[in-house]
Design an enzyme around this catalytic site. Structure first.
Site, mmCIF file in Angstrom:
data_model
loop_
_atom_site.group_PDB
_atom_site.id
_atom_site.type_symbol
_atom_site.label_atom_id
_atom_site.label_comp_id
_atom_site.label_asym_id
_atom_site.label_seq_id
_atom_site.Cartn_x
_atom_site.Cartn_y
_atom_site.Cartn_z
ATOM 1 N N SER A 125 0.858 -1.191 0.000
ATOM 2 C CA SER A 125 0.000 0.000 0.000
ATOM 3 C C SER A 125 0.885 1.228 0.000
ATOM 4 O O SER A 125 1.656 1.439 0.947
ATOM 5 C CB SER A 125 -0.894 0.022 1.238
ATOM 6 N N HIS A 185 -1.402 -1.511 -4.084
ATOM 7 C CA HIS A 185 -2.661 -1.234 -3.382
ATOM 8 C C HIS A 185 -2.805 0.282 -3.191
ATOM 9 O O HIS A 185 -1.899 0.942 -2.666
ATOM 10 C CB HIS A 185 -2.630 -1.951 -2.033
ATOM 11 N N ASP A 221 -4.965 3.183 -1.457
ATOM 12 C CA ASP A 221 -5.962 3.489 -0.423
ATOM 13 C C ASP A 221 -6.571 4.865 -0.676
ATOM 14 O O ASP A 221 -5.938 5.889 -0.443
ATOM 15 C CB ASP A 221 -5.299 3.437 0.959
ATOM 16 N N MET A 271 -9.179 7.603 0.244
ATOM 17 C CA MET A 271 -9.990 8.050 1.392
ATOM 18 C C MET A 271 -10.520 9.455 1.135
ATOM 19 O O MET A 271 -9.788 10.311 0.613
ATOM 20 C CB MET A 271 -9.156 8.058 2.664
ATOM 21 N N HIS A 321 -8.671 0.491 -3.243
ATOM 22 C CA HIS A 321 -9.528 0.214 -2.087
ATOM 23 C C HIS A 321 -10.249 1.523 -1.787
ATOM 24 O O HIS A 321 -9.651 2.454 -1.261
ATOM 25 C CB HIS A 321 -8.637 -0.262 -0.931
ATOM 26 N N MET A 371 -12.360 3.882 0.097
ATOM 27 C CA MET A 371 -12.967 4.212 1.392
ATOM 28 C C MET A 371 -13.629 5.573 1.225
ATOM 29 O O MET A 371 -13.212 6.584 1.798
ATOM 30 C CB MET A 371 -11.874 4.243 2.479
ATOM 31 N N MET A 381 -10.792 -6.416 6.237
ATOM 32 C CA MET A 381 -10.019 -5.400 6.968
ATOM 33 C C MET A 381 -9.603 -5.974 8.319
ATOM 34 O O MET A 381 -10.456 -6.408 9.101
ATOM 35 C CB MET A 381 -10.845 -4.139 7.216
ATOM 36 N N ASP A 423 -6.005 -6.827 4.864
ATOM 37 C CA ASP A 423 -5.453 -5.472 4.837
ATOM 38 C C ASP A 423 -5.441 -4.845 6.234
ATOM 39 O O ASP A 423 -6.488 -4.656 6.842
ATOM 40 C CB ASP A 423 -6.338 -4.637 3.888
#
Ligand code: DX5
Ligand code: ZN
Length: 222
Positions: free
Chosen positions: A10, A35, A37, A39, A68, A70, A139, A178
């Site tokens: 990540s 990966h 992330d 957000m 991913h 979020m 998660m 993760d």
């Protein structure tokens, strides 16, 4: 049950002032997937990066990109992420109203579709969507920040998920985990049957090459 073991660093824990360089080091050291992330400061209490960063790093590596999400209302952005070069997209079912429609959309746009389970979200929530997805992201910390401690109870979901996959004849679904994965726990996690291991701080803090080597050794069940 699929047996592949893939390491997905990540970049959340990378040094963003030399992001391209660190991705290249990770790739050369044997990273299998990158990966991402994403957000938005609404679904989780943190903001990271978005499409322009992905477009730039897409030019420097051919590794698959695993986004991913979020973010709330992920359906508004999946097309842009895929156009920017993302190959796998996972989202949280409580961030959208029509999960089935969104899985369908991601797949029609040519990417793999995954569902994310928060630590308090049971595997049973997948019962009606398991038929359509490519992977499940479990998660093992609460989403929002890198560098947190692995929550051991979340590992019990792997066997529950494998049971559901068997019952629904979806043993081809990949299991991703993760949060808080490091050289000390990766082997025990791997033994449960996880396929994709996300790791942020344990990859990018210190010597990236050495870290990846040790994590990959630990991924294999001896
Ligand atoms: C947390 C993210 C994770 C996290 C992993 O919201 O989804 O990908 O950055 O970082 P580590 O490996 O440091 O827990
Ligand atoms: Zn993540």
């Amino acid at each position: 049950m699929r047996t592949e073991k893939l390491l997905a660093p990540s970049i959340l824990s990378a040094d963003f002032s030399k992001l391209g360089e660190e991705i290249k080091i990770a790739e050369e050291a044997g990273a299998d997937i990158i990966h991402l992330d994403i957000m938005d400061g609404r679904y989780v209490p943190n903001i990271t990066f978005g499409i322009p960063v992905i477009e730039k790093i897409r030019k420097i590596t051919d590794l698959p990109f695993d986004a991913h999400l979020m973010i709330v209302e992920p359906e508004k952005y999946v097309e842009d992420f895929i156009k920017a070069g993302v190959n796998m997209i996972s989202f949280h079912m409580d961030a959208t109203i029509h999960s089935h429609r969104l899985v369908d959309k991601i797949k029609k746009l040519g990417a793999k579709a995954g569902i994310v389970l928060n630590p308090a979200t049971p595997v049973s929530t997948l019962e009606e969507i398991i038929h359509y997805i490519d992977y499940v992201l479990i998660m093992s910390v609460n989403p929002g920040f890198g560098g947190q401690k692995f929550i051991p109870e979340t590992l019990k979901k792997v066997s529950k998920l494998k049971k559901l996959m068997k019952e629904t004849n979806r043993e081809d679904v990949l299991i991703e985990i993760d949060g808080g994965i490091n050289v000390d726990n990766i082997n025990a996690i791997s033994k449960e049957g996880v396929n994709i291991f996300v790791s942020g701080s344990a990859v990018f803090k210190g010597n990236i090459k050495e870290n990846i080597k040790k994590l990959k050794e630990g991924m294999y069940v001896f």
